[in-house]
Enzyme design. Structure first.
Site, PDB file in Angstrom:
ATOM      1  N   TRP A  78       4.343  -4.040   4.561  1.00 58.77           N
ATOM      2  CA  TRP A  78       5.067  -2.916   5.142  1.00 58.77           C
ATOM      3  C   TRP A  78       4.105  -1.751   5.382  1.00 58.77           C
ATOM      4  O   TRP A  78       4.263  -0.989   6.339  1.00 58.77           O
ATOM      5  CB  TRP A  78       6.201  -2.486   4.210  1.00 58.77           C
ATOM      6  CG  TRP A  78       6.998  -1.336   4.728  1.00 58.77           C
ATOM      7  CD1 TRP A  78       8.041  -1.378   5.587  1.00 58.77           C
ATOM      8  CD2 TRP A  78       6.802   0.050   4.409  1.00 58.77           C
ATOM      9  NE1 TRP A  78       8.515  -0.113   5.836  1.00 58.77           N
ATOM     10  CE2 TRP A  78       7.773   0.793   5.120  1.00 58.77           C
ATOM     11  CE3 TRP A  78       5.904   0.747   3.599  1.00 58.77           C
ATOM     12  CZ2 TRP A  78       7.874   2.167   5.036  1.00 58.77           C
ATOM     13  CZ3 TRP A  78       6.007   2.123   3.518  1.00 58.77           C
ATOM     14  CH2 TRP A  78       6.984   2.811   4.240  1.00 58.77           C
ATOM     15  N   HIS A  79       3.076  -1.619   4.538  1.00 56.31           N
ATOM     16  CA  HIS A  79       2.116  -0.531   4.683  1.00 56.31           C
ATOM     17  C   HIS A  79       1.108  -0.779   5.790  1.00 56.31           C
ATOM     18  O   HIS A  79       0.480   0.150   6.278  1.00 56.31           O
ATOM     19  CB  HIS A  79       1.389  -0.284   3.359  1.00 56.31           C
ATOM     20  CG  HIS A  79       2.248   0.404   2.354  1.00 56.31           C
ATOM     21  ND1 HIS A  79       3.099  -0.272   1.512  1.00 56.31           N
ATOM     22  CD2 HIS A  79       2.407   1.719   2.064  1.00 56.31           C
ATOM     23  CE1 HIS A  79       3.735   0.589   0.748  1.00 56.31           C
ATOM     24  NE2 HIS A  79       3.341   1.811   1.067  1.00 56.31           N
ATOM     25  N   GLY A  80       0.917  -2.022   6.179  1.00 60.14           N
ATOM     26  CA  GLY A  80      -0.026  -2.326   7.247  1.00 60.14           C
ATOM     27  C   GLY A  80      -0.377  -3.800   7.259  1.00 60.14           C
ATOM     28  O   GLY A  80      -0.286  -4.479   6.245  1.00 60.14           O
ATOM     29  N   GLY A 140       6.135  -5.776   0.571  1.00 62.54           N
ATOM     30  CA  GLY A 140       5.935  -4.332   0.425  1.00 62.54           C
ATOM     31  C   GLY A 140       4.532  -3.922   0.824  1.00 62.54           C
ATOM     32  O   GLY A 140       4.324  -2.864   1.425  1.00 62.54           O
ATOM     33  N   GLY A 141       3.538  -4.758   0.510  1.00 62.88           N
ATOM     34  CA  GLY A 141       2.168  -4.495   0.940  1.00 62.88           C
ATOM     35  C   GLY A 141       2.039  -4.560   2.452  1.00 62.88           C
ATOM     36  O   GLY A 141       1.434  -3.687   3.073  1.00 62.88           O
TER      37      GLY A 141
END
Length: 187
Positions: free
Chosen positions: A57-59, A54-55
């Protein structure tokens, strides 16, 4: 979003925060990994993998990996200690229960805000400098007089605090009203 900053624990925060992304991560990452069906060790690993992804996914940056790992760790620690807390801390009086709820919400809020520092930082070095500034690490090396630690909020800060309190109260009022209607419906 459903008032995530009023969540009493990290698990509840993620149920309320960015519900579509949280649901997607649960359905397409956590559950296919085995969810919580394969024992505690595997559950903790699945939580960590899900949150690190998930982290990412942000960059593609170490700060996002750290942010995801931090939230994974919060979820694992909460999952590990929640049964013990539920057995041990049972406030009998209404006032004690309210105090316990405020403490849990405040603790979760501050941990989430610490995570936002990781999320916002452009590098791990910048994150380290911010934490050093918050903890006044330089001040421990060269002590400052007590007057330097005491700051009176400016009028602008009071205006911001009062505005936030009003927004918070409006949000609580909206939650108590019917959930399918906005508190301030604009025609």
């Amino acid at each position: 979003f459903e008032t995530p900053y009023l969540a009493p624990n990290p698990q509840e925060f993620w149920r309320r925060w960015h519900i579509s992304l949280s649901t997607w991560l649960r359905d397409y990452v956590y559950i296919p990994l085995g969810g919580s069906a394969l024992g505690n060790a595997r559950t903790y690993a699945n939580l960590m993998i899900t949150m690190v992804l998930g982290g990412l996914w942000h960059g593609a940056a170490w700060t996002f990996v750290l942010w995801g790992a931090f939230h994974g760790m919060l979820l694992c620690v909460h999952r590990a200690i929640a049964p013990w807390l539920n057995r041990t801390i049972r406030p009998a009086a209404r006032g004690h229960q309210v105090a316990w709820d405020v403490l849990r919400i405040g603790g979760t809020f501050h941990l989430v805000c610490l995570g936002w520092l990781m999320f916002r930082a452009e590098s791990l070095e910048q994150f380290g400098r911010w934490i050093g500034g918050i903890l006044h690490i330089r001040d421990r090396i060269t002590p400052r007089p007590i007057e330097a630690w005491i700051r009176v909020p400016s009028p602008w800060m009071w205006a911001v605090l009062i505005s936030l309190a009003l927004i918070f109260l409006a949000d609580l009022w909206q939650r108590e009203a019917r959930r399918d209607e906005l508190a301030f419906d604009v025609p």
